[in-house]
Structure formats: structure tokens, C-alpha cells
Scaffold this active site. Structure first.
Site, PDB file in Angstrom:
ATOM      1  N   TYR A 236       0.829  -1.205   0.000  1.00 52.09           N
ATOM      2  CA  TYR A 236       0.000   0.000   0.000  1.00 52.09           C
ATOM      3  C   TYR A 236       0.863   1.254   0.000  1.00 52.09           C
ATOM      4  O   TYR A 236       1.884   1.327   0.681  1.00 52.09           O
ATOM      5  CB  TYR A 236      -0.911   0.032   1.229  1.00 52.09           C
ATOM      6  CG  TYR A 236      -2.145  -0.810   1.080  1.00 52.09           C
ATOM      7  CD1 TYR A 236      -3.208  -0.395   0.281  1.00 52.09           C
ATOM      8  CD2 TYR A 236      -2.252  -2.039   1.727  1.00 52.09           C
ATOM      9  CE1 TYR A 236      -4.345  -1.172   0.139  1.00 52.09           C
ATOM     10  CE2 TYR A 236      -3.380  -2.823   1.590  1.00 52.09           C
ATOM     11  CZ  TYR A 236      -4.424  -2.380   0.791  1.00 52.09           C
ATOM     12  OH  TYR A 236      -5.542  -3.164   0.641  1.00 52.09           O
TER      13      TYR A 236
ATOM     14  N   CYS B 129       3.829   0.471   2.684  1.00 53.02           N
ATOM     15  CA  CYS B 129       4.734  -0.572   2.189  1.00 53.02           C
ATOM     16  C   CYS B 129       4.910  -1.700   3.190  1.00 53.02           C
ATOM     17  O   CYS B 129       5.920  -2.413   3.168  1.00 53.02           O
ATOM     18  CB  CYS B 129       6.086   0.020   1.797  1.00 53.02           C
ATOM     19  SG  CYS B 129       5.943   1.261   0.499  1.00 53.02           S
TER      20      CYS B 129
END
Length: 223
Positions: free
Chosen positions: A73, A180
Site C-alpha cells: 500500500y 509498504c
């Protein structure tokens, strides 16, 4: 030749994805030049191909866009410069790992223009800044904050997606995801580091440093 495109205002993410895919296909077919596209997006989250549902901690906060890039993400929003790179990796050595390293070198060189030391960490994608101005973390080590994200996709050896550098985004917006997939480190920006850098300043540095890494005089992949 690499065409540089700079879009004013906020660019719709889905429209950006369509443009990148069409341009990458045209580059692969020899119908278009390589391009670097500099944009800002409205606040949104993107889910890369390795995104874990539990890392979207506030799913109703901003629109969530599935992305074909690698990674997990990521947040995009105003005050963050996104540089989409549509480059022919085929003629640049067909070495994906080296291409990602070149993107990292480009970001690090750009940050160095503002006397910011960006660093790479094994097992942590992106570019990081050691925060000597913050108290040490739980392990006693200096805190490190992420200042830039990297995520690409290749199709017929042409890249799309790219890098994002935090100039002056609302850092609280990152709290709706685990950026991340990393929980033990924070996020920073150039302005958060005390540097009054504008988007235009960053664009000039990105263009200047690009040629040193990707231009005709740059070292060949593997060289």
C-alpha cells in the site's frame, strides 16, 4: 530522447494509469518516445500486487485503487511529486534489478541537491532518511523515516508507474495504511525536514539528476 511532461493541478489516478499503459504500448511498438510524467494526485491509497488487506487500516478514508505495480500500500496526495517513468528497459540492458537501482540512484541524487542524505535499506523498498533530530527507537538505533517510494511494472520491457517523493504532503494521511507494510518506521518530507522546497525546485533537480543516471553519458547497466 525522453519527453518530460508536467501536469498542473491534481491528476485522476485511473486516467493516469490509462495514459501510462497506452504510452508504454506505443513505446514498445516504436510509435512514441520514452517519457517521464510529473504529477500530483488527489488523496488516495494504491494497493500494489503484494498488498495485504490488514495493512489498509482505514479503508473508508480515501479512495483505494488496485495497482499493477509491485509493492504494497502507498499513499498519494497533494504535496507529493509522483514521477511516472515510461522507459525502454529492453534497450537499457534488460536488467530489472539494475533498473530499480537506477531509480533509487536518481532519487538519492535528487535529494542530495537539497543536502538530504537518502539511503537504501535491505528488505525495505524506497529511500530512507536517518533522523538524528529524533530520539532513538526502541532498539536504541536512530529513527529512520521514508521520504520516497518506488514501484514499477514492466510490459514488453517498457516500464510504467515509478517513484514518489514527499515534498509537503499531509503526513497524517499516511496513517490510514501501513506504508509498504512497514510498521516500525515513519514517513517524512522535505518540508518536514525543515527545507522550504517547492514542487518546482524538486522538478528542476529531478530533471538535472535524471541525465546523470539515465542519459547517454550515464554508465551502462552492469558497468
Amino acid at each position: 530522447m525522453v519527453e518530460w511532461i508536467v501536469s498542473d493541478g491534481l491528476t485522476d489516478y485511473d486516467a493516469a494509469t490509462r495514459f501510462m499503459e497506452e504510452r508504454a504500448a506505443a513505446i514498445a511498438e516504436g510509435r512514441a518516445e520514452e517519457a517521464v510524467w510529473l504529477v500530483e494526485h488527489p488523496p488516495l491509497y494504491t494497493a500494489g500486487t503484494s498488498a495485504k488487506p490488514e495493512d489498509l487500516t482505514d479503508p473508508d478514508r480515501f479512495p483505494v485503487h488496485p495497482s499493477k505495480r509491485g509493492g504494497q500500500y502507498t499513499y498519494h496526495g497533494p504535496g507529493q511529486r509522483v514521477a511516472y517513468v515510461m522507459l525502454d528497459v529492453g534497450r537499457r540492458g534488460r536488467d530489472v534489478r539494475r533498473f530499480v537501482e537506477m531509480l533509487e540512484e536518481w532519487v538519492i541524487a535528487t535529494l542530495d541537491e537539497f543536502n538530504v542524505k537518502g539511503e537504501i535499506r535491505q528488505g525495505r523498498v524506497g529511500v530512507w532518511v536517518v533522523r538524528g533530530d529524533k530520539p532513538p527507537g526502541p532498539t536504541g538505533q536512530p529513527q529512520e523515516d521514508k521520504i520516497a517510494a518506488i514501484g514499477i511494472r514492466l510490459r514488453k520491457w517498457v516500464s510504467f508507474h515509478g517513484v514518489s517523493i514527499n515534498v509537503e504532503p499531509d503526513l497524517e494521511h499516511f496513517s490510514g495504511i501501513v506504508p509498504c507494510g512497514i510498521t516500525e518506521h515513519g514517513v517524512t518530507s522535505l518540508v518536514d525536514l525543515g527545507l522550504p522546497v517547492s514542487m518546482e525546485d524538486l522538478d528542476v533537480a529531478l530533471k538535472r539528476c535524471f541525465d546523470a543516471v539515465f542519459g547517454p553519458e550515464a554508465p551502462a547497466p552492469g558497468g
